[in-house]
Motif scaffolding. Structure first.
Motif, mmCIF file in Angstrom:
data_model
loop_
_atom_site.group_PDB
_atom_site.id
_atom_site.type_symbol
_atom_site.label_atom_id
_atom_site.label_comp_id
_atom_site.label_asym_id
_atom_site.label_seq_id
_atom_site.Cartn_x
_atom_site.Cartn_y
_atom_site.Cartn_z
ATOM 1 N N THR B 99 0.815 -1.209 0.000
ATOM 2 C CA THR B 99 0.000 0.000 0.000
ATOM 3 C C THR B 99 0.848 1.259 0.000
ATOM 4 O O THR B 99 0.332 2.350 0.162
ATOM 5 N N ARG B 117 -6.064 -4.942 5.642
ATOM 6 C CA ARG B 117 -7.199 -5.418 4.861
ATOM 7 C C ARG B 117 -6.984 -5.141 3.377
ATOM 8 O O ARG B 117 -7.173 -6.009 2.533
ATOM 9 N N ALA B 118 -6.538 -3.912 3.077
ATOM 10 C CA ALA B 118 -6.322 -3.537 1.676
ATOM 11 C C ALA B 118 -5.268 -4.445 1.048
ATOM 12 O O ALA B 118 -5.412 -4.899 -0.092
ATOM 13 N N GLU B 120 -4.483 -7.485 1.947
ATOM 14 C CA GLU B 120 -5.014 -8.835 1.738
ATOM 15 C C GLU B 120 -5.902 -8.887 0.492
ATOM 16 O O GLU B 120 -5.848 -9.842 -0.280
ATOM 17 N N GLU B 121 -6.666 -7.810 0.294
ATOM 18 C CA GLU B 121 -7.505 -7.763 -0.905
ATOM 19 C C GLU B 121 -6.644 -7.762 -2.172
ATOM 20 O O GLU B 121 -6.945 -8.440 -3.142
ATOM 21 N N MET B 122 -5.542 -6.986 -2.128
ATOM 22 C CA MET B 122 -4.684 -6.919 -3.307
ATOM 23 C C MET B 122 -4.081 -8.271 -3.646
ATOM 24 O O MET B 122 -3.813 -8.575 -4.800
ATOM 25 N N GLN B 124 -5.465 -11.101 -3.195
ATOM 26 C CA GLN B 124 -6.444 -12.113 -3.580
ATOM 27 C C GLN B 124 -6.290 -12.445 -5.061
ATOM 28 O O GLN B 124 -6.082 -11.580 -5.893
ATOM 29 N N GLU B 154 -1.446 -3.391 -9.367
ATOM 30 C CA GLU B 154 -2.370 -2.489 -8.680
ATOM 31 C C GLU B 154 -2.119 -1.031 -9.073
ATOM 32 O O GLU B 154 -3.054 -0.289 -9.349
#
Lengths: 322, 522
Positions: B99, B117-118, B120-122, B124, B154
C-alpha cells in the motif's frame, strides 16, 4: 514473532533488569523521586534523540545537534538580555531558525548527493561558531517565565516531581512515535533507510523527505536547546559538547539499526532512560568514578551492534533458506 | 494494440544501444523479449519505464503517444515493472509495501488495520496465503516477486514488464510465478517477459521478439518456432563472410599438454567437467547466457571455489582456490563486464596496465616508474591502443581500446593461460577483428587462451576446439570439421537427453577423446 521487534524487546528487558538490580542494591532508586529526576535530567537528551532517531531510521546521521543546543541556549539568553522580547517570541524565532538550518542541511545532502556525515559535520562547526559569535561567556537567564517553567511540576505520590520539561520530553517521544510509525512521511523515512534506489522506485519523493527529516531534527535540537536552557538557567557556547554522540548512542541502544530502515521511536526513550539509570546508579554508589558511565555505555553500544549484526545475519539466512 | 513502439533509438557515447527498434504488445498476451547481453533489452525497457529518455522514435499506449520521464510517471500511465531484485523494501511489512504511497488513513494517520485489509484484498487471486503484517524480507524471493507483481498490477494495470523475474527461483517457484502470470494475462494485461531461459519462454509466452546488437531481429509466435531457429536469431551470424578456416590445420597438430583440470565442479553452478589445455591452443566455450560458460571459467580461475576436482600442470598438482593462486600459477582472466570488473575508469592507461603486475609484486615493492612507462608504451604500440597519451584516464577511451588495455594488463603478467570472457562485447567491428588477430599472435608465442563468446562465428574463427555448455553442463566438444556455427547451434539447441554421438558420458568425453575424434574426422 517479528524479528524486527527483537532489539526493542532486548532494550526494554535490559532496562527492566538493570532497574531491578539497581533497586535491589539501593531500594530508594525504585521511587517516583528517582523516576521524576530521570525524566528531568534527560529531558533535553530525549528530545534531541527523537530527532536523531528519525535521521538514523532514514539511513543518515546528524552531527550538528549538540552545537545547535548550545547555539539555542546562547541565542535565548542573549535575546532575552538584549532585545526585551517575550520568551515565547524568542522560542518561536529560535525554532524557526533551527528548523530552517536543518532543512538547509537536508537540502544540501540531497542536491549535492553528499554524505550526511560531512554536511552535518560542517553544520556542527557552523552552529558552534555562531554561538561563540553571540557571546563567549555563560549568560544567565533571568526572566519570570523561566522561573515559572523551572518551578512547574506535578507532585507524584511518593514526592516525585514530574517537571514541565520531563513531560515535554514524553510528549515529544509520543509525537515522534506518531510521525515515525503512523504517517506516510514516516513510511517514506523507513523506505529511505531500506534503500534510496528502491524508495525512489516506489514513488518516495526523496528530496522532500530528506529535507523534512533534517528539518525535523533541527526543530528537535532547537526544542532540546530550549529545554536545556530551562534546565540550566543559562546559555553557554561550550554547552552540550558531544551531545550528538550521546544521542546516537541512545538511539542505537534503543534498538534502532545504525544503518537505517529498522527501529522504534519508543526504543529511543528506553535507551535514554537506560543511560540515565547508569548515571543515577553511579551517583548513588558514590565511590565509582563517573567515567564508569562511559564504560558501561560503551559496552552496551557494542553489544547492541553485535545483536543487530546477528539479527541481520539471521534474517538474510532465513531469506535464503525459505 | 495495447503498446506500440516504432523505430525507437537510443545512443550512448560510443555505442548505439537501440537502433530503430519496433515492438508491439497486445492486451492479453505474454510477449518474450530475448537477446544476449548487450542486445538492447534493458535499454528498451528503461526507455519504456522512463528511466532513459529515448533519442528518437515513438511509443504509443492505447493509441496515445507517451513519453514517460520517470518511473512513477510510467506507472501512472499504466506501465509497471518488476525487476529481478530491488523492487520492494525488505525492511517494511508486506502490507506497507503493497500500500506504499496510498496507505488508507484515518484522521490523517495511517490506519494499520485498514492497511492490512487492503493488502489482503490486493493479494487475492495470487494464490498466496501469508501474514501481511510480517516483514517482506522474511518471505522467500519467489513470494516477494509475486508481491512485487501484485503491487505493480495495482498501481499500473495495463502493461506489466517482468525483467528476469525467474533468475533466482527454483522450478516449483517458477511454476507458481507462471500461474500468476497466466492469470494476469487472462485478465487482459499485456505482459513483457524478459528472460534468457528459453524453456520458460516456450512454456509461458505467446509471442517473442528477438533483439541483437540494438536491432530488432524478428517477432514470431512461439508455437510455430523451433529452438534452433530461435537460437540462430539470438546469436546471429555477423561474421558469416569472414573465412572460417585458418585453424583447421592447427587442430591436427598435436601440441603438448600444459594444464589439466579433472572433475572441476560445484553443485548448483556447474556439473563436474574435465579440461585439458595444450600449449598454444585456443579453446572456446560456447553456450547461451546462463548456461554455465562463465561459471566454468570462474572455477578455473578460482573466482569461485570449486567443490570438486583438481588442477595440475606438467610439474605437478596446482591449488587454484583464489584468483591470487591462479595468477601465481600463471593464469589471467579478463572478465565480461569490463566496466565494472575490468577497468578502473579514473586511473590512467598506464596505471591500469600495471595493476595486476603491481598486485603480484605486492604494494611494498613498487614497480619503478621508468619500467611502468616502458610497459605502457610497449603495449600501447603493440596492441595499437588509440590514445593521445598513456596518462589519459581509461574511462575516456572507446570500448575496443579499453578492452585492449585490459588485455595488456594480463599480457604484462606474461601468463601461460589467459581466459577472455566475451572479449569483443560492445566494441566496433574493426577493433573486433584486431583483437581476434591479437589472440592468434599470442598463441603463436605459446600462450593458451580460453575464449567465452556468444558470437559463434567469432569462436569458429578463433578456436581450435569448442566446448558447448548447456544447462550447467559441458555437453559437447567440437573440433576439426565439426567446428562450424551450425554444429554449435545444433549442440546448444539439442534437447536434454545426452547427445548420442558423443557417447555415454558427454562430460567426460569433452577433453579426453578430443584429439582422436579430430583425427578420425579428418
Amino acid at each position: 514473532m517479528n524479528p524486527r521487534t527483537f532489539p526493542l524487546l532486548a532494550t526494554i528487558a535490559i532496562f527492566l533488569v538493570a532497574y531491578a538490580i539497581c533497586s535491589a542494591q539501593y531500594p530508594t532508586i525504585f521511587s517516583t523521586r528517582v523516576a521524576g529526576n530521570l525524566l528531568t535530567d534527560n529531558a533535553y537528551l530525549g528530545i534531541v534523540a527523537v530527532g536523531m532517531t528519525l535521521v538514523i531510521l532514514s539511513g543518515g546521521i546528524d552531527l550538528s545537534v549538540g552545537s545547535v543546543i548550545a547555539f539555542s541556549g546562547v541565542f535565548i539568553a542573549v535575546m532575552l538580555r538584549d532585545s526585551g522580547l517575550h520568551p515565547v517570541v524568542v522560542f518561536a524565532l529560535l525554532l524557526m531558525i533551527t528548523t530552517l538550518f536543518g532543512a538547509a542541511m537536508g537540502g544540501l545532502i540531497d542536491i549535492l548527493a553528499m554524505p550526511p556525515f560531512i554536511v552535518t559535520l560542517a553544520g556542527m562547526f557552523l552552529a558552534r561558531g555562531v554561538a561563540y559569535m553571540l557571546t563567549i561567556d555563560s549568560v544567565p537567564i533571568d526572566h519570570a517565565v523561566y522561573d515559572f517553567l523551572q518551578g512547574a511540576y506535578y507532585l507524584m505520590p511518593g514526592k516525585g516531581r514530574l517537571t514541565f520539561i520531563g513531560v515535554l520530553m514524553l510528549l515529544t517521544v509520543l509525537a515522534g512515535m506518531i510521525v515515525a510509525h503512523r504517517t506516510r512521511f514516516g513510511a517514506s523515512v523507513f523506505a529511505l533507510g531500506g534503500g534510496i534506489a528502491t524508495a525512489r522506485l516506489m514513488g518516495v519523493k526523496v528530496r522532500r523527505t530528506t529535507v523534512l527529516i533534517y528539518a525535523f531534527s533541527g526543530f528537535m535540537s532547537g526544542l532540546a536547546g530550549i529545554v536545556f536552557s530551562i534546565y540550566t538557567g543559562s546559555g553557554y557556547p561550550l554547552a552540550a559538547v558531544g551531545t550528538e554522540l550521546t544521542a546516537i548512542a541512545a538511539v542505537v541502544i534503543g534498538g534502532t539499526l545504525l544503518s537505517g530502515g529498522a527501529g522504534y521511536m519508543f526504543g529511543t526513550l528506553v535507551g535514554v532512560l537506560t543511560m540515565g539509570l547508569i548515571q543515577t546508579y553511579i551517583i548513588f554508589d558514590g565511590t565509582l568514578s563517573s567515567w564508569w558511565t562511559k564504560i558501561v555505555i560503551g559496552v552496551l553500544l557494542l553489544s547492541f551492534i553485535l545483536l543487530q549484526k546477528a539479527l541481520v545475519h539471521l534474517s538474510t539466512r532465513r531469506q535464503g533458506a525459505v | 494494440m495495447l503498446l506500440t513502439i516504432r523505430s525507437l533509438t537510443k545512443s550512448f557515447p560510443g555505442t548505439k544501444a537501440l537502433d530503430g527498434v519496433n515492438f508491439d504488445l497486445v492486451a492479453g498476451e505474454v510477449h518474450a523479449l530475448l537477446g544476449e547481453n548487450g542486445a538492447g533489452k534493458s535499454t528498451l525497457i528503461k526507455c519504456l519505464t522512463g528511466a532513459y529518455r529515448r533519442d528518437a522514435g515513438e511509443i504509443r499506449l492505447d493509441g496515445r503517444a507517451i513519453s514517460p520521464g520517470s518511473t512513477s510517471e510510467a506507472q501512472d500511465l499504466g506501465i509497471g515493472t518488476v525487476y529481478q531484485e530491488v523492487n520492494l523494501l525488505a525492511n517494511l511489512t508486506v502490507a506497507q509495501n503493497l500500500t506504499f504511497g496510498r496507505e488508507p488513513r484515518r484522521f490523517g494517520l495511517v490506519d494499520g488495520r485498514a492497511q492490512k485489509r487492503a493488502a489482503e484484498e490486493m493479494l487475492q487471486g495470487y494464490g498466496l496465503n501469508i501474514d501481511v503484517g510480517r516483514d517482506l524480507g522474511s518471505y522467500s524471493v519467489a513470494i516477494q516477486q509475486i508481491i512485487a507483481i501484485a503491487r505493480a498490477v495495482e498501481v499500473s494495470g495495463k502493461v506489466l514488464i517482468l525483467d528476469e523475474p525467474t533468475a533466482s527461483l527454483d522450478a516449483a517457484e517458477v511454476a507458481m510465478l507462471f500461474d500468476v502470470v497466466r492469470r494476469l494475462r487472462d485478465r487482459g494485461l499485456g505482459i513483457v517477459f524478459v528472460s534468457h531461459f528459453l524453456d520458460q519462454v516456450f512454456a509461458l509466452c505467446d509471442r517473442l521478439t528477438v533483439l541483437r546488437n540494438g536491432q530488432h531481429v524478428v517477432t514470431e509466435r512461439t508455437d510455430g518456432l523451433d529452438r534452433l531457429a530461435l537460437i540462430h536469431h539470438m546469436l546471429g551470424r555477423e561474421l558469416e563472410a569472414v573465412e572460417t578456416q585458418g585453424h583447421a590445420e592447427g587442430a591436427g597438430v598435436q601440441k603438448p599438454e600444459m594444464l589439466r583440470f579433472d572433475g572441476m565442479g560445484r553443485a548448483g553452478v556447474i556439473e563436474p567437467f574435465d579440461l585439458k589445455v595444450r600449449r598454444g591452443e585456443v579453446i572456446g566455450f560456447a553456450g547461451l547466457l546462463g548456461s554455465g560458460r562463465t561459471e566454468s571459467a570462474e572455477l578455473l580461475f578460482g573466482l569461485r571455489r570449486a567443490r570438486t576436482g583438481s588442477a595440475r600442470d606438467t610439474d605437478g598438482p596446482l591449488t587454484i582456490d583464489t584468483p591470487q593462486a591462479a595468477i601465481a600459477a600463471g593464469f589471467g582472466f579478463a572478465p565480461e563486464d569490463r566496466k565494472t570488473e575490468g577497468i578502473v575508469a579514473d586511473l590512467s592507461i598506464r596505471e591500469n596496465i600495471i595493476l595486476a603486475l603491481q598486485a603480484r609484486r605486492g604494494w611494498a615493492r613498487r614497480l619503478p616508474r621508468a619500467e611502468q612507462d616502458r610497459l605502457a608504451a610497449q603495449y600501447i604500440e603493440s596492441l595499437d591502443i588509440r590514445t593521445s597519451d598513456a596518462e589519459k584516464p581509461i574511462g575516456e577511451l572507446s570500448g575496443g581500446n579499453q578492452q585492449k588495455v585490459v588485455l595488456a594488463r594480463w599480457l604484462a603478467m606474461n601468463p601461460r593461460f589467459l581466459i577472455l570472457d566475451e572479449p569483443t562485447r560492445g566494441i566496433d567491428v574493426g577493433a573486433h577483428a584486431e583483437i581476434l588477430k591479437l589472440i592468434g599472435r599470442l598463441t603463436e608465442d605459446g600462450m593458451s587462451v580460453l575464449i567465452i563468446s556468444s558470437e559463434l562465428d567469432e569462436l569458429v574463427v578463433a578456436a581450435d576446439r569448442i566446448i558447448v555448455v548447456r544447462d550447467r553442463r559441458h555437453v559437447r566438444e567440437l573440433t576439426g570439421a565439426d567446428l562450424t556455427a551450425d554444429t554449435i547451434l545444433a549442440a546448444i539447441a539439442a534437447d536434454d537427453s545426452p547427445d548420442e554421438s558423443s557417447g555415454k558420458n558427454p562430460v567426460a568425453i569433452a577433453a579426453a577423446d578430443a584429439p582422436k575424434t579430430a583425427k578420425e574426422v579428418r
